[in-house]
Design an enzyme around this catalytic site. Structure first.
Site, PDB file in Angstrom:
ATOM      1  N   GLY A  65      43.530  46.325  60.250  1.00  0.00           N
ATOM      2  CA  GLY A  65      42.083  46.117  60.275  1.00  0.00           C
ATOM      3  C   GLY A  65      41.625  45.541  61.602  1.00  0.00           C
ATOM      4  O   GLY A  65      42.258  45.767  62.643  1.00  0.00           O
ATOM      5  N   ARG A  96      21.968  36.963  29.483  1.00  0.00           N
ATOM      6  CA  ARG A  96      22.520  36.104  30.546  1.00  0.00           C
ATOM      7  C   ARG A  96      22.332  36.745  31.907  1.00  0.00           C
ATOM      8  O   ARG A  96      22.078  37.945  32.004  1.00  0.00           O
ATOM      9  CB  ARG A  96      24.030  35.915  30.347  1.00  0.00           C
ATOM     10  N   ASP A 111      37.374  46.617  53.524  1.00  0.00           N
ATOM     11  CA  ASP A 111      36.055  46.132  53.987  1.00  0.00           C
ATOM     12  C   ASP A 111      35.232  47.223  54.682  1.00  0.00           C
ATOM     13  O   ASP A 111      34.023  47.073  54.830  1.00  0.00           O
ATOM     14  CB  ASP A 111      36.235  44.954  54.955  1.00  0.00           C
TER      15      ASP A 111
HETATM   16  O1  F6P Z   1      40.072  42.097  54.797  1.00  0.00           O
HETATM   17  C1  F6P Z   1      40.396  42.398  53.490  1.00  0.00           C
HETATM   18  C2  F6P Z   1      40.147  41.220  52.605  1.00  0.00           C
HETATM   19  O2  F6P Z   1      40.521  41.557  51.290  1.00  0.00           O
HETATM   20  C3  F6P Z   1      38.713  40.685  52.629  1.00  0.00           C
HETATM   21  O3  F6P Z   1      37.828  41.452  51.874  1.00  0.00           O
HETATM   22  C4  F6P Z   1      38.937  39.277  52.122  1.00  0.00           C
HETATM   23  O4  F6P Z   1      37.928  38.409  52.588  1.00  0.00           O
HETATM   24  C5  F6P Z   1      40.262  38.913  52.720  1.00  0.00           C
HETATM   25  O5  F6P Z   1      40.938  40.119  53.006  1.00  0.00           O
HETATM   26  C6  F6P Z   1      41.126  38.068  51.830  1.00  0.00           C
HETATM   27  O6  F6P Z   1      42.235  37.712  52.570  1.00  0.00           O
HETATM   28  P1  F6P Z   1      43.573  37.096  51.990  1.00  0.00           P
HETATM   29  O7  F6P Z   1      44.295  38.172  51.262  1.00  0.00           O
HETATM   30  O8  F6P Z   1      44.299  36.628  53.183  1.00  0.00           O
HETATM   31  O9  F6P Z   1      43.150  36.014  51.048  1.00  0.00           O
END
Ligand code: F6P
Length: 357
Positions: A111, A171, A136
């Site tokens: 990424g 809710r 993302d």
């Molecule tokens: O970049 C992918 C992602 O899943 C994001 O959507 C999220 O904020 C982050 O990685 C979570 O990271 P980790 O797996 O390090 O908690």
């Protein structure tokens, strides 16, 4: 003989294995004498010479498999120039491994952070080709990343499930969707699942407008409201804070995430009962959807094609359905965000979805 190194870096996602299979199959098909070396746990494997020789059989049966057969880890770009705890120069170590193994090139699947390091390695003189992976969908230079659509499907399923229980209770339900600093995943899952309100980092919300939108639904006799909230969603008020002040505010917050903070505020202002659901890492797990299998395979084959032609320093991407090669220097350090003025936002608003703005 051409020896190609391959690694997966950063958070995993669906179709990493499908992409590596695409690379490998096309390499084996099109280069007579080729050997593939897999580095374990991302850049760590390259730094510490932790690798394994891969054979065609290793790429068999992995098209549908989630995760990554090579393992992955986060190695923050900003720490790349800092020595490790034993004083090792990480960048030099990676270059040394590459040279020691006499690699023709490195195929890197990753990424945003991964692309900054890939560009750095390219600037250090290594032959690098990258593939855009992330749920993302925030990588600059490509319309789409693999992993995104699979995660959209999972987040959509989660909100669909919430819909049936929401319809039985009066809710307000908040579903917090991943996506880091961008709202692609929330936007697509929100529309696909019929969320009433979608909050994105790119469109800071006004709490008064948000409450208005919920109250309007109640006045119209709607029993429930479903909010798809990006983990990076932010209020207009907070968006005005400096980075430092925002960090301090978040560190001092009693709430584990934006959804809980928002939930408390909505409960206080509307008197309605709130429930928060966070699908979390489920969104990155499981088998890739058919669409991701297709684009990952195409990206992989196209990366191999660049290697066949000896063209390096590129990320393989997709624009308007066609494969493109984008110079790494153009990709690194940029973020592809949702444009608040784009037609998808306009169309969502046309059907009555509120963005709280
Ligand atoms: O970049 C992918 C992602 O899943 C994001 O959507 C999220 O904020 C982050 O990685 C979570 O990271 P980790 O797996 O390090 O908690």
């Amino acid at each position: 003989m051409k020896r190609i190194g391959i690694l997966t870096s950063g958070g995993d996602c669906q179709a990493l294995n499908a992409a590596m299979r695409g690379v490998a199959k096309a390499l084996y098909e099109n280069i007579r004498d080729v050997e593939i070396i897999g580095f374990l746990d991302g850049y760590k494997g390259l730094m510490y010479s932790d690798y394994t020789k891969l054979n065609p059989v290793d790429f068999s049966g992995i098209l549908t498999k989630g995760g990554t057969i090579l393992g992955t880890s986060r190695q923050p770009f900003k720490k790349m120039r800092e020595p490790d705890s034993n004083g090792l120069d990480k960048v030099k170590a990676m270059v040394d491994t590459y040279k020691k193994l006499r690699l023709e090139c490195l195929v890197i699947l990753g990424g945003n952070g991964t692309h900054k390091t890939a560009n750095l390695l390219s600037e250090e003189g290594l032959n690098v080709v990258t593939l855009p992976k992330t749920i993302d969908n925030d990588i600059y230079g490509t319309d789409i990343t693999f992993g995104f659509q699979s995660a959209v499907d999972i987040a959509t399923d989660a909100i669909d499930c919430i819909h049936t229980t929401a319809a039985s209770h009066s809710r307000v339900f908040i579903v917090e969707v991943m996506g880091h600093k961008v709202g692609w995943l929330t936007l697509h899952a929100g529309i696909a699942s019929g969320a009433d309100i979608i909050l994105l980092p790119e469109i800071p919300y006004d709490i008064d407008k948000l409450i208005e939108a919920i109250n309007k639904r109640t006045e119209e006799g709607k029993q429930f409201s479903i909010l798809a909230v990006a983990e990076g969603a932010i209020s207009k008020k907070d968006a005005k804070l400096s980075k430092k002040k925002l960090k301090e505010k978040r560190e001092a917050s009693l709430y584990p995430s934006i959804s809980y903070e928002l939930g408390a505020e909505i409960q206080e202002r509307t008197g309605q009962e709130i429930r928060v659901t966070i699908p979390g890492h489920m969104q990155r797990g499981g088998s890739p959807c058919a669409y991701d299998r297709v684009i990952a395979t195409r990206f992989g084959a196209a990366a191999a094609n660049l290697i066949v032609k000896g063209e390096y320093g590129y990320m393989v991407g997709m624009r308007d359905g066609e494969i493109v090669k984008v110079p790494l220097s153009e990709v690194a350090g940029k973020l592809k965000m949702v444009d608040p003025k784009s037609s998808i936002i306009e169309e969502a608003k046309l059907i009555g979805i509120s963005f709280g703005d």
